[in-house]
Structures are given as C-alpha cells and as structure tokens.
Design an enzyme around this catalytic site. Sequence first.
Site, PDB file in Angstrom:
ATOM      1  N   ILE A 160      43.977  35.381  40.946  1.00 35.56           N
ATOM      2  CA  ILE A 160      45.076  35.626  40.013  1.00 35.56           C
ATOM      3  C   ILE A 160      45.256  37.120  39.743  1.00 35.56           C
ATOM      4  O   ILE A 160      46.343  37.562  39.351  1.00 35.56           O
ATOM      5  CB  ILE A 160      44.834  34.851  38.693  1.00 35.56           C
ATOM      6  N   HIS A 180      31.557  31.095  43.555  1.00 37.02           N
ATOM      7  CA  HIS A 180      32.725  31.250  44.413  1.00 37.02           C
ATOM      8  C   HIS A 180      32.574  32.498  45.264  1.00 37.02           C
ATOM      9  O   HIS A 180      31.803  33.404  44.924  1.00 37.02           O
ATOM     10  CB  HIS A 180      34.005  31.335  43.574  1.00 37.02           C
TER      11      HIS A 180
HETATM   12  P1  5GP Z   1      33.950  36.749  39.318  1.00 34.80           P
HETATM   13  O1  5GP Z   1      34.193  37.941  38.453  1.00 34.80           O
HETATM   14  O2  5GP Z   1      33.342  35.615  38.522  1.00 34.80           O
HETATM   15  O3  5GP Z   1      33.200  37.048  40.573  1.00 34.80           O
HETATM   16  O4  5GP Z   1      35.358  36.301  39.833  1.00 34.80           O
HETATM   17  C1  5GP Z   1      36.242  35.517  39.109  1.00 34.80           C
HETATM   18  C2  5GP Z   1      37.620  35.744  39.688  1.00 34.80           C
HETATM   19  O5  5GP Z   1      38.426  34.671  39.306  1.00 34.80           O
HETATM   20  C3  5GP Z   1      38.296  37.030  39.201  1.00 34.80           C
HETATM   21  O6  5GP Z   1      38.593  37.851  40.310  1.00 34.80           O
HETATM   22  C4  5GP Z   1      39.547  36.515  38.497  1.00 34.80           C
HETATM   23  O7  5GP Z   1      40.671  37.346  38.731  1.00 34.80           O
HETATM   24  C5  5GP Z   1      39.730  35.134  39.081  1.00 34.80           C
HETATM   25  N1  5GP Z   1      40.340  34.154  38.198  1.00 34.80           N
HETATM   26  C6  5GP Z   1      40.030  33.921  36.906  1.00 34.80           C
HETATM   27  N2  5GP Z   1      40.794  32.917  36.414  1.00 34.80           N
HETATM   28  C7  5GP Z   1      41.586  32.514  37.432  1.00 34.80           C
HETATM   29  C8  5GP Z   1      42.597  31.499  37.538  1.00 34.80           C
HETATM   30  O8  5GP Z   1      42.922  30.778  36.603  1.00 34.80           O
HETATM   31  N3  5GP Z   1      43.210  31.367  38.747  1.00 34.80           N
HETATM   32  C9  5GP Z   1      42.892  32.163  39.811  1.00 34.80           C
HETATM   33  N4  5GP Z   1      43.544  31.945  40.945  1.00 34.80           N
HETATM   34  N5  5GP Z   1      41.938  33.114  39.746  1.00 34.80           N
HETATM   35  C10 5GP Z   1      41.301  33.285  38.569  1.00 34.80           C
END
Ligand code: 5GP
Length: 117
Positions: free
Chosen positions: A31, A99
């Site tokens: 997103i 992820h």
């Molecule tokens: P992390 O920081 O946990 O490695 O990555 C989480 C990722 O999820 C971030 O890059 C953030 O932009 C993305 N993200 C968070 N909420 C959503 C959502 O509702 N939809 C999508 N497509 N991505 C999301």
Amino acid sequence: MNDCIFCKIISGEIPSEKFYEDDLMIVIADISPKAAKHYLAIPKKHYKLFSEMSEADAVDLGKCIRKIGEIAPSLGLENGFRFVINQGDDGEQTVFHLHMHLLGGQKLTTCDHRKSV
Ligand code: 5GP
Ligand code: ZN
C-alpha cells in the site's frame, strides 16, 4: 489473529487485488511502495516470526520462495528484485504476520544492509 490485517486480506474480508494466489500464499502490491514495483508475498498461514514456524511451515515457505522465482517475470521483476523479510522490533516489522517484500522495477541503491555501521 482476528485483528491481523493480512489474514483479513487473505480471507477476502478486506478486498485487495491479488497478483498471484495459490493454496500457500498471496501476492499483493504494498500500500506504501518503496520502489517502482513493491509486492508483498504473504504466506496464508499466520505466524509472526521464523522462530514460530514448524518444520512443515518451513517446507511451505520454501515452496513459496521457489514460486516467487517462477512468477517474478509476470510481476515486472524480470531484471531482478530485492527480497526482504523484516523480523521483530530491530527489523522494524510493522505487520505481525510473516511476509516477504519483493522490491524492483528499478535499480535499487540505498539499503541499510549495504551501509557500514
Ligand atoms: P513490515 O514493515 O511489517 O515488514 O511490512 C509491512 C508492509 O505492509 C508495509 O510495507 C506496509 O506499507 C504494508 N501494509 C500495511 N497495511 C497494508 C494494507 O492494508 N494493504 C497493503 N497492500 N499493504 C499494507
Ligand atoms: Zn495474519
């Protein structure tokens, strides 16, 4: 688990464009993209950390990684990509469902793992 945003996306409770889906994972666009192409490959099974994975989870994650290599060209990542998994506080994990970030569609330059401390 019920409050997990990625579980809700996987189940369809939150609609989202899925660029790929099989029985083990989905691929969606991040997103808040950090590169010209920024996807999230999300295993369907909910766990936060590598340390929470079973042996079977590890086998499934390996299958997901192999599949990512196969579908990368169809995602516009034919010139390569960066593969990132953030873990825990120091890794700045923000969504607590493991992820994989797939970053590409451009030449990537700055990244923490290339900077000297
Ligand atoms: P992390 O920081 O946990 O490695 O990555 C989480 C990722 O999820 C971030 O890059 C953030 O932009 C993305 N993200 C968070 N909420 C959503 C959502 O509702 N939809 C999508 N497509 N991505 C999301
Ligand atoms: Zn989840």
